[in-house]
Design an enzyme around this catalytic site. Structure first.
Site, PDB file in Angstrom:
ATOM      1  N   GLY A 148      56.927  17.631  13.709  1.00 26.63           N
ATOM      2  CA  GLY A 148      56.044  16.349  12.934  1.00 26.63           C
ATOM      3  C   GLY A 148      56.634  15.407  13.338  1.00 26.63           C
ATOM      4  O   GLY A 148      57.800  15.092  13.306  1.00 26.63           O
ATOM      5  N   ALA A 149      55.722  14.254  13.941  1.00 23.86           N
ATOM      6  CA  ALA A 149      56.248  13.335  14.695  1.00 23.86           C
ATOM      7  C   ALA A 149      57.175  12.182  14.092  1.00 23.86           C
ATOM      8  O   ALA A 149      58.102  12.013  14.512  1.00 23.86           O
ATOM      9  CB  ALA A 149      55.123  12.304  15.321  1.00 23.86           C
ATOM     10  N   ARG A 166      61.718  17.110  22.946  1.00 22.44           N
ATOM     11  CA  ARG A 166      60.319  17.345  22.959  1.00 22.44           C
ATOM     12  C   ARG A 166      59.539  16.136  23.619  1.00 22.44           C
ATOM     13  O   ARG A 166      59.916  14.919  23.447  1.00 22.44           O
ATOM     14  CB  ARG A 166      59.888  17.708  21.588  1.00 22.44           C
ATOM     15  CG  ARG A 166      60.294  18.975  21.145  1.00 22.44           C
ATOM     16  CD  ARG A 166      59.518  19.350  19.801  1.00 22.44           C
ATOM     17  NE  ARG A 166      58.129  19.718  19.891  1.00 22.44           N
ATOM     18  CZ  ARG A 166      57.314  20.122  18.948  1.00 22.44           C
ATOM     19  NH1 ARG A 166      57.661  20.017  17.719  1.00 22.44           N
ATOM     20  NH2 ARG A 166      56.212  20.563  19.397  1.00 22.44           N
ATOM     21  N   ASP A 200      50.540  12.352  17.200  1.00 23.83           N
ATOM     22  CA  ASP A 200      52.088  12.397  17.813  1.00 23.83           C
ATOM     23  C   ASP A 200      52.159  11.359  18.662  1.00 23.83           C
ATOM     24  O   ASP A 200      53.415  10.773  18.928  1.00 23.83           O
ATOM     25  CB  ASP A 200      52.260  13.905  18.498  1.00 23.83           C
ATOM     26  CG  ASP A 200      52.391  14.962  17.643  1.00 23.83           C
ATOM     27  OD1 ASP A 200      51.273  15.515  17.135  1.00 23.83           O
ATOM     28  OD2 ASP A 200      53.563  15.130  17.328  1.00 23.83           O
ATOM     29  N   LYS A 258      47.994  17.758  17.410  1.00 26.89           N
ATOM     30  CA  LYS A 258      48.215  19.322  17.502  1.00 26.89           C
ATOM     31  C   LYS A 258      46.826  19.649  18.498  1.00 26.89           C
ATOM     32  O   LYS A 258      45.797  19.408  17.836  1.00 26.89           O
ATOM     33  CB  LYS A 258      48.437  19.824  16.166  1.00 26.89           C
ATOM     34  CG  LYS A 258      48.472  21.060  16.094  1.00 26.89           C
ATOM     35  CD  LYS A 258      49.595  21.791  17.037  1.00 26.89           C
ATOM     36  CE  LYS A 258      50.860  21.390  16.781  1.00 26.89           C
ATOM     37  NZ  LYS A 258      51.798  21.593  18.039  1.00 26.89           N
TER      38      LYS A 258
HETATM   39  O1  MRU Z   1      54.342  21.011  17.237  1.00 30.51           O
HETATM   40  P1  MRU Z   1      54.435  20.016  15.657  1.00 30.51           P
HETATM   41  O2  MRU Z   1      54.331  20.862  14.507  1.00 30.51           O
HETATM   42  O3  MRU Z   1      55.577  19.136  15.915  1.00 30.51           O
HETATM   43  O4  MRU Z   1      53.221  19.166  15.670  1.00 30.51           O
HETATM   44  C1  MRU Z   1      52.873  18.204  14.779  1.00 30.51           C
HETATM   45  C2  MRU Z   1      51.698  17.583  14.837  1.00 30.51           C
HETATM   46  O5  MRU Z   1      50.991  17.711  15.574  1.00 30.51           O
HETATM   47  C3  MRU Z   1      51.266  16.886  13.456  1.00 30.51           C
HETATM   48  O6  MRU Z   1      49.806  16.746  13.392  1.00 30.51           O
HETATM   49  C4  MRU Z   1      51.791  15.320  13.951  1.00 30.51           C
HETATM   50  O7  MRU Z   1      53.056  15.252  14.418  1.00 30.51           O
HETATM   51  C5  MRU Z   1      51.784  14.254  13.088  1.00 30.51           C
HETATM   52  S1  MRU Z   1      52.810  14.574  11.590  1.00 30.51           S
HETATM   53  C6  MRU Z   1      52.694  13.423  10.304  1.00 30.51           C
END
Ligand code: MRU
Length: 407
Positions: free
Chosen positions: A51-52, A95, A243, A254
């Site tokens: 999560g970002a 990442r 992200d 995502k």
């Molecule tokens: O691969 P992830 O689980 O890190 O992806 C997370 C997402 O795509 C979330 O929607 C995004 O980071 C926003 S979190 C507030």
């Protein structure tokens, strides 16, 4: 059930970084303890923390951990700063898509270089404190995003969300779910449709878990059901996180977000993105420059499983003890499936992967997609709600916020 039930995602305790391990399906609340910054790198790349915004916090805490582990007679300041830069860059590279990771690492570098005239011991304290500030600010930002976003929702709203932009994706409270939690406290939420979010199932494993803990009414759907619930008039708004947001308002999030945005547009449903300004990357004119992470094909060609084994008899316990006495025991499963029996605390657990596709089928597994700005109704940040034309509104919102402007 209430919001107080939501656990902290990541924190600093006894000079170590601790986090809820977000990998087990379903979530069990295991805590990971990282004593070295390399542990934080592994936690990020394996998605134990994800999560970002949470990644931004993890980057800062990872750098702080390295700082804490350096002795006071490290050498001269130039060497210390060069070491810190290397570590920050290494963490930022774990990442590629969420800009917050880079933002957290860059903020630590900036504060270190700006205070290079301090004594090393003093600078070390300052850097650990800066990481803790980043952690605290994250929650404050999310609560403000929640407050501003809830104003956009009508009474009795049915909202659809994708992936997990919840408390677990931030230090605490969440962005898209922060909006939903705030609106729920105001009595505005009738239902939340939770997209399961293949292939890693953040919706099913994490978002559903948070909503149930908080007592928010919700229903899990598989990703391919979104059009159907929208067509049936059961969705009033879509809210997702981000992200990386480009200067023109294109949103990387995502995988599957883009499709939802098109569906929302087709059905005349507002499509909101809730994200802190640390998710905005003004160095990118549009979403074409976003690097999309490609992940392990096994995520698509099968499903991961894990759980605890309860020995039913003393003989069974003895057998499990024998199998696991030298570490995890790999069961010989046919057809490419994998199953390991492991000791967990005083008991036994299993971790596995079960293939759902023919072995060796070629797989394409991008973890994110880019939603063109024209499908985004508004971007809710902690500094206000940006509306089209995003080139102007985002630039204004990010002015002096510390969002990434140039590298
Ligand atoms: O691969 P992830 O689980 O890190 O992806 C997370 C997402 O795509 C979330 O929607 C995004 O980071 C926003 S979190 C507030």
């Amino acid at each position: 059930m209430s919001l107080e039930n939501l656990p902290r995602t990541i924190w600093w305790e006894d000079d170590s970084v601790r986090m809820v391990d977000q990998r087990p399906p379903p979530l069990v609340g295991d805590i990971l303890v990282c004593n070295l910054y390399q542990g934080v790198c592994t936690a990020i790349s394996s998605m134990a923390v994800r999560g970002a915004p949470a990644l931004g916090v993890a980057a800062a805490l990872g750098v702080a951990l390295w700082v804490r582990n350096q002795s006071e007679d490290y050498g001269d300041m130039t060497t210390f700063l060069a070491g810190l830069d290397d570590v920050a860059d290494e963490i930022a590279a774990t990442r590629p898509t969420a800009v917050n990771l880079l933002w957290g690492a860059e903020r630590m570098k900036t504060i270190a270089h700006a205070n290079a005239d301090m004594q090393l011991a003093e600078l070390k304290e300052l850097l650990v404190q800066e990481a803790l500030n980043i952690l605290e600010e994250d929650e404050a930002r999310n609560r403000e995003i929640g407050r501003l976003g809830a104003e956009l929702l009508a009474e009795e709203s049915a909202v659809l969300t994708h992936c997990n932009a919840g408390s677990l994706a931030t230090a605490y409270f969440g962005t898209a779910l922060g909006v939903i939690f705030t609106a729920f406290e105001q009595g505005k939420i009738a239902n939340v449709w939770v997209d399961e979010t293949r292939p890693v199932l953040q919706g099913a494993r994490l978002t559903a878990w948070e909503l149930i803990l908080a007592g928010v009414p919700c229903a899990l759907i598989s990703d391919n059901m979104a059009a159907s619930v929208m067509g049936a008039g059961l969705v009033d708004a879509v809210i997702v996180g981000a992200d990386r947001i480009a200067a023109n308002g294109d949103v990387a999030n995502k995988i599957g977000t883009y499709g939802l945005a098109i569906l929302a547009h087709e059905h005349g449903i507002p499509f909101y993105v809730a994200a802190p300004t640390s998710s905005v990357d003004l160095t990118l004119p549009d979403g074409k420059g976003v690097v999309i992470e490609q992940r392990d094909p096994h995520e698509v060609s099968g499903v991961a499983v894990s759980g605890m084994i309860e020995a039913q008899t003393p003989d069974e316990a003895k057998a499990l003890d024998t199998l696991t006495e030298n570490g995890p025991y790999s069961v010989g499963v046919q057809r490419g499936h994998r199953l390991e029996i492991v000791r967990k605390g005083a008991g036994y657990g299993f971790d596995g992967w079960f293939g759902t596709a023919p072995p060796n089928v070629p797989v394409y597994n991008p973890a994110f997609d880019v939603t063109p700005a024209r499908y985004v109704t508004a971007i809710i940040t902690e500094r206000g709600v940006a509306r089209p034309d995003y080139s102007a509104s985002l630039a204004e919102m990010c002015e002096g916020s510390g969002a990434i402007h140039e590298l």
